[in-house]
Design an enzyme around this catalytic site. Structure first.
Site, PDB file in Angstrom:
ATOM      1  N   GLY A   2      42.462 -33.338 -13.985  1.00 59.59           N
ATOM      2  CA  GLY A   2      42.778 -34.650 -13.465  1.00 59.59           C
ATOM      3  C   GLY A   2      44.209 -35.044 -13.760  1.00 59.59           C
ATOM      4  O   GLY A   2      44.783 -34.656 -14.783  1.00 59.59           O
ATOM      5  N   SER A   3      44.813 -35.803 -12.863  1.00 57.63           N
ATOM      6  CA  SER A   3      46.149 -36.334 -13.112  1.00 57.63           C
ATOM      7  C   SER A   3      46.061 -37.457 -14.144  1.00 57.63           C
ATOM      8  O   SER A   3      44.983 -37.918 -14.501  1.00 57.63           O
ATOM      9  CB  SER A   3      46.754 -36.842 -11.809  1.00 57.63           C
ATOM     10  OG  SER A   3      46.914 -35.787 -10.893  1.00 57.63           O
ATOM     11  N   HIS A  41      47.655 -37.002 -17.108  1.00 59.19           N
ATOM     12  CA  HIS A  41      47.960 -36.347 -18.384  1.00 59.19           C
ATOM     13  C   HIS A  41      49.365 -35.743 -18.388  1.00 59.19           C
ATOM     14  O   HIS A  41      49.685 -34.917 -19.232  1.00 59.19           O
ATOM     15  CB  HIS A  41      46.946 -35.240 -18.663  1.00 59.19           C
ATOM     16  CG  HIS A  41      45.524 -35.702 -18.646  1.00 59.19           C
ATOM     17  ND1 HIS A  41      45.067 -36.727 -19.437  1.00 59.19           N
ATOM     18  CD2 HIS A  41      44.462 -35.279 -17.909  1.00 59.19           C
ATOM     19  CE1 HIS A  41      43.773 -36.918 -19.210  1.00 59.19           C
ATOM     20  NE2 HIS A  41      43.391 -36.061 -18.277  1.00 59.19           N
ATOM     21  N   LYS A  56      40.265 -26.729 -19.325  1.00 61.20           N
ATOM     22  CA  LYS A  56      39.850 -27.615 -20.408  1.00 61.20           C
ATOM     23  C   LYS A  56      38.341 -27.832 -20.319  1.00 61.20           C
ATOM     24  O   LYS A  56      37.784 -27.948 -19.224  1.00 61.20           O
ATOM     25  CB  LYS A  56      40.581 -28.958 -20.323  1.00 61.20           C
ATOM     26  CG  LYS A  56      42.095 -28.837 -20.424  1.00 61.20           C
ATOM     27  CD  LYS A  56      42.793 -30.180 -20.515  1.00 61.20           C
ATOM     28  CE  LYS A  56      42.515 -31.110 -19.354  1.00 61.20           C
ATOM     29  NZ  LYS A  56      42.917 -30.541 -18.034  1.00 61.20           N
ATOM     30  N   ASP A 108      35.609 -29.917 -14.637  1.00 62.79           N
ATOM     31  CA  ASP A 108      36.601 -28.849 -14.568  1.00 62.79           C
ATOM     32  C   ASP A 108      35.931 -27.481 -14.640  1.00 62.79           C
ATOM     33  O   ASP A 108      36.230 -26.579 -13.844  1.00 62.79           O
ATOM     34  CB  ASP A 108      37.605 -28.994 -15.714  1.00 62.79           C
ATOM     35  CG  ASP A 108      38.533 -30.187 -15.549  1.00 62.79           C
ATOM     36  OD1 ASP A 108      38.138 -31.152 -14.878  1.00 62.79           O
ATOM     37  OD2 ASP A 108      39.645 -30.141 -16.101  1.00 62.79           O
ATOM     38  N   HIS A 142      40.807 -39.163 -21.859  1.00 60.39           N
ATOM     39  CA  HIS A 142      40.464 -40.049 -20.748  1.00 60.39           C
ATOM     40  C   HIS A 142      40.049 -41.421 -21.266  1.00 60.39           C
ATOM     41  O   HIS A 142      39.528 -42.237 -20.510  1.00 60.39           O
ATOM     42  CB  HIS A 142      39.309 -39.464 -19.922  1.00 60.39           C
ATOM     43  CG  HIS A 142      39.548 -38.079 -19.459  1.00 60.39           C
ATOM     44  ND1 HIS A 142      39.096 -36.972 -20.158  1.00 60.39           N
ATOM     45  CD2 HIS A 142      40.204 -37.596 -18.377  1.00 60.39           C
ATOM     46  CE1 HIS A 142      39.463 -35.875 -19.516  1.00 60.39           C
ATOM     47  NE2 HIS A 142      40.136 -36.225 -18.443  1.00 60.39           N
TER      48      HIS A 142
END
Length: 333
Positions: A53-54, A56, A104, A109, A219
């Site tokens: 996911g964006s 990070h 990860k 994921d 998150h």
């Protein structure tokens, strides 16, 4: 919510376009916008592909380049990339030696990368192996995972395995190396504030001005406990003593100390935390052979940091020192 933003629904695409333009000497954005790849591919080299996911940043696109990743697949904010993104990345960067996914340990994921590996094999005959990172020692199971989360230690795996791939190691050897690095790595994070997802427009969680979250996820997932804010030295002592216990006999090896900011923590504070962590580790008899401090695996605008310690075997130390040239990490130049 105050953000430099046009529209939450297009923020990722616009950010990727800006990233690719700013670092056009290093990376290229695929015409589909589904992945970022290294501008110059090295023929006959195992391709390293990661993603997630964006939110990070600079993980993962910031680590695409010489000595690290060949491609990164960005999902929407805090959302796994889709299997078709990874399949397209495999087709875009596989030069014949196979691909290694670095994933990860988050359920979305892992599931999507598993599907992508199977699809790439069936559709293009690609050889794809995986390394799953799970360095977070804060909690055994969390909101998004079965087992420990993959956090800032992912950077260490990408750097060391990336150097080995650049040196020409084969796919199976790279997978084994990645698993060893991950096994030798422990991380723990603390949050002082929440993060704000642009589409939500409000903080992910509420936390008091005098509180902190021990063991927070990247998150904003809950950690081990909520507690009163304490000094940097006290935070470092709780984190580092736990990491040393977790490493066990590996603590006798030289280590890498990574102090990672979550996006809204000034470098002044990160270096202060590095100093606090260093004092605790040295008191425990740990030999800090290499260090890295900065915001590398972030959580949007969260204030806080994580401490990562990797016990470095001889080959890992050499590979850590190898040249790398990416947008976010440059060493040995």
């Amino acid at each position: 919510m105050k953000k430099f933003i046009n529209d939450p629904s297009t923020a990722l695409q616009e950010s990727l376009a800006g990233f690719a333009a700013a670092h056009a000497d290093i990376v290229t954005l695929a015409p589909s916008g589904k992945f970022v790849r290294r501008k110059e591919l090295k023929q006959g080299k195992v391709a390293l592909i990661s993603g997630g996911g964006s939110g990070h940043e600079p993980l993962h696109a910031g680590f695409v380049g010489h000595g690290m990743l060949d491609a990164a697949c960005p999902g929407e904010v805090f959302t796994s990339p889709t299997p078709d993104q990874m399949v397209e990345a495999v087709q875009g960067v596989d030069t014949g030696a196979g691909c290694l996914f670095i994933v990860k340990n988050y359920e979305g994921d892992v599931m999507n990368f598993d599907m992508a590996a199977e699809m790439a094999s069936e559709m293009a005959g690609a050889r794809v192996l995986q390394v799953v990172t799970n360095d977070d020692m804060a909690v055994e199971d969390s909101t998004f995972t079965t087992g420990r989360r993959g956090v800032a230690g992912t950077l260490v795996v990408e750097k060391i395995v990336g150097a080995a791939a650049e040196a020409g190691m084969d796919l199976e050897t790279l997978q084994e190396l990645g698993k060893r690095v991950n096994a030798n790595t422990r991380s723990f994070g603390v949050a002082l504030t929440s993060c704000t997802v642009p589409a939500a427009g409000k903080p992910t969680f509420d936390i008091g001005e005098d509180e902190m979250e021990f063991g927070v996820g990247i998150h904003g997932e809950p950690g081990r406990r909520r507690g009163k804010l304490i000094s940097a030295d006290e935070i470092a002592e709780e984190i580092c003593e736990g990491i040393v216990r977790e490493l066990g006999a590996a603590r006798s090896k030289p280590v890498l100390l990574l102090v990672n900011g979550f996006g809204a923590t000034p470098l002044m504070e990160l270096y202060l935390m590095h100093n606090s962590a260093r004092k605790v580790l040295e008191k425990q008899g740990v030999n800090i052979a290499r260090s890295l401090t900065g915001s590398f695996v972030t959580s949007l605008d969260m204030a806080g940091c994580s401490v990562t310690v990797t016990a470095l075997e001889e080959d890992m130390l050499t590979l850590w020192d190898a040249q790398v040239h990416t947008a976010a990490l440059r060493m040995g130049m």
